[in-house]
Design a protein around this motif. Structure first.
Motif, short mmCIF file in Angstrom:
data_model
loop_
_atom_site.label_atom_id
_atom_site.label_comp_id
_atom_site.label_asym_id
_atom_site.label_seq_id
_atom_site.Cartn_x
_atom_site.Cartn_y
_atom_site.Cartn_z
N ARG A 151 22.78 48.67 28.57
CA ARG A 151 23.81 48.82 27.55
C ARG A 151 24.97 49.71 28.05
O ARG A 151 26.14 49.42 27.79
N GLU A 152 24.65 50.76 28.79
CA GLU A 152 25.67 51.67 29.28
C GLU A 152 26.65 50.94 30.20
O GLU A 152 27.87 51.15 30.12
N GLU A 155 28.88 48.57 28.13
CA GLU A 155 29.95 49.29 27.44
C GLU A 155 31.07 49.69 28.39
O GLU A 155 32.24 49.72 27.99
N ALA A 159 34.95 48.47 27.71
CA ALA A 159 35.50 49.68 27.11
C ALA A 159 37.01 49.58 26.87
O ALA A 159 37.76 49.12 27.72
#
Length: 273
Positions: A151-152, A155, A159
């Motif tokens: 998920r990081e 993102e 972003a």
């Protein structure tokens, strides 16, 4: 096309004595409905070419084949090859399995057309593969990317300007393509469950801005985000012409990298190209 009757994936894994390899960044997905949802994200795959990296025992591969795709799967883990061979036999002419390391294979040479790339990427090579695909000649050799990431990382790809996750990867993904998180995937969906949540990102290429060299954009963003807490007048000082380009574009040199939009980075890179 009639979908062949296949044994449950858990049974296939048990029969072949397979287990997820931490060294290869593997986490297996068994949920057929979840896998079908992922396979539908690129759109209609009827008779479309698809590249899958790291299919493992073939969970997502099954879903892609059920959507009518013609799949080329690159698998490094030779333990999984017999299970994939069974799937290859069940879908004659629809699945091609290549044993090898996707980071060492020029996948462009495997296709006459532009495939969709759909993968539950091994976590340890996912970002490197993505950067390679995003750095391809434009329009690229692929039609779309539908990729599972931590998920990081997902993102960071999507972003918006101004956030902590905004950086070089966001600019690279967004300056000549659209990127979105298509669906989150809970850690409990995997076997074994990873320590982090995941998400599927969908990326579609758009027209590249005119007059911009990728190398110039990479130089500017590497310098700017390499010292992201510093003002641009400091972080870009070592990039010849960058401060003059900022001034010409009306971008204050007292700003920091995370406040500079993709369009502004592109405008600076165009002046340096």
């Amino acid at each position: 096309m009639t979908t062949p009757e296949l044994p449950p994936l858990r049974d296939v894994i048990a029969r072949h004595g397979l287990s997820a390899s931490k060294a290869l960044g593997q986490n297996f997905l068994f949920d057929a409905q979840l896998l079908a949802r992922i396979a539908r994200i690129p759109g209609d795959l009827t008779d479309a070419e698809v590249l899958e990296i790291g299919p493992g025992p073939g969970g997502l591969t099954r879903a892609l084949l059920a959507q009518g795709a013609r799949v080329t799967a690159i698998e490094r883990d030779r333990r999984c090859i017999p299970a994939l061979a069974e799937l290859e036999a069940a879908y004659p002419g629809k699945l091609r399995v290549i044993e090898g390391d996707a980071t060492e294979i020029d996948a462009r040479t495997l296709f006459a057309g532009a495939p969709h790339i759909v993968s539950n990427l091994p976590y340890n090579v996912g970002t490197a593969l993505l950067i390679g695909w995003l750095s391809a000649e434009w329009r690229p050799w692929w039609t779309s990317l539908t990729l599972m990431f931590q998920r990081e990382v997902a993102e960071r790809i999507v972003a918006p300007v101004g956030g902590d996750a905004y950086g070089r990867l966001a600019v690279l993904a967004q300056w000549r393509s659209t990127a979105r998180i298509a669906m989150p995937v809970h850690r409990s969906a995997f076997t074994p469950p990873p320590k982090v949540m995941s998400a599927v990102v969908h990326i579609a290429p758009t027209d590249a801005p005119a007059g911009v060299a990728l190398a110039a954009l990479e130089r500017v963003t590497a310098a700017a985000f390499g010292q992201r807490r510093k003002m641009l007048r400091q972080s870009l000082r070592g990039v010849p012409g960058a401060l003059d380009a900022l001034d010409a574009e009306g971008i204050e040199a007292t700003r920091r990298a995370e406040t500079v939009s993709v369009a502004e980075f592109v405008a600076v890179a165009r002046r340096l190209s």
